[in-house]
Scaffold this active site. Structure first.
Site, PDB file in Angstrom:
ATOM      1  CB  SER A   1      50.247 -13.134  42.727  1.00 47.25           C
ATOM      2  OG  SER A   1      50.858 -11.856  42.671  1.00 47.25           O
TER       3      SER A   1
ATOM      4  CE1 TYR B   1      47.208 -12.054  38.635  1.00 47.82           C
ATOM      5  CE2 TYR B   1      48.216 -10.641  40.291  1.00 47.82           C
ATOM      6  CZ  TYR B   1      48.268 -11.755  39.469  1.00 47.82           C
ATOM      7  OH  TYR B   1      49.373 -12.568  39.482  1.00 47.82           O
TER       8      TYR B   1
END
Length: 206
Positions: free
Chosen positions: A49, A76
């Protein structure tokens, strides 16, 4: 993605790092005999990401002081940095075996279950962390993609012949981008590999 409350896997690993990296690390290595049988030309694709820019891998404190200093987006982000470093490590180790590895940012995609933990406040926090890290327009820069558009970079990574000889590359919007130094550093990649082996209690060498 940005799990609000601190959780760990049953092995005691912060849940996002366990799910997004350690599980991938173990599965990929267990599949290696089949990947070798399908080579030359087999590809390993790790979906990372653009959010990786928010955090390095916290090698000395994966679990945020056992949750005391836990910040969802940083949990994350370190797992997504790990995806890129894992790709770098795989590319180096498997080069002579004809197995290639790529990581990618698929884009901001709504309509999936990945964002179950997200709300308006989450994006405010994301913008604040982005500003602190030197990315003041991190949220604004991401144009949401449809589900079909979100598949595109993964398909390029898996199928595009022009990527031959570029194992270890990171892709975004269907083209190769250069990730930040900490996410492509070979020493960090090796350090992550050794840490991952330690966490699962199994060694893999190629």
């Amino acid at each position: 993605m940005a799990v609000k409350d601190f959780e760990t896997s049953k092995e005691g690993i912060e849940i996002q790092f366990a799910t997004n990296h350690i599980g991938h690390f173990l599965l990929t290595n267990l599949l290696m005999p089949k990947l070798e049988a399908a080579s030359p030309g087999a590809r390993i694709i790790n979906v990372s990401s653009g959010g990786y820019v928010l955090s390095e891998v916290r090698f000395d404190d994966l679990n945020f002081e056992d949750g005391k200093s836990y910040i969802p987006w940083l949990g994350y982000a370190q797992s997504k940095t790990a995806n890129i470093l894992f790709t770098v490590g795989l590319a180096a180790m498997l080069k002579k075996r004809g197995i290639y590895s790529f990581s990618l940012h698929p884009g901001l995609i709504f309509g999936t279950n990945l964002g179950l933990h997200l709300d308006e406040e989450s994006f405010k926090v994301l913008a604040e962390i982005g500003l602190e890290r030197g990315f003041p327009t991190l949220v604004e820069d991401e144009r949401p993609k449809s589900l079909s558009e979100g598949c595109a970079t993964g398909l390029v990574a898996a199928l595009d012949d022009s990527l031959e000889g570029k194992s270890g590359a990171y892709l975004s919007d269907c083209v190769i981008e250069t990730p930040m130094e900490y996410a492509r550093d070979s020493d960090n990649a090796e350090k992550l590999w050794l840490l991952s082996e330690e966490l699962i209690g199994q060694k893999f060498s190629y």
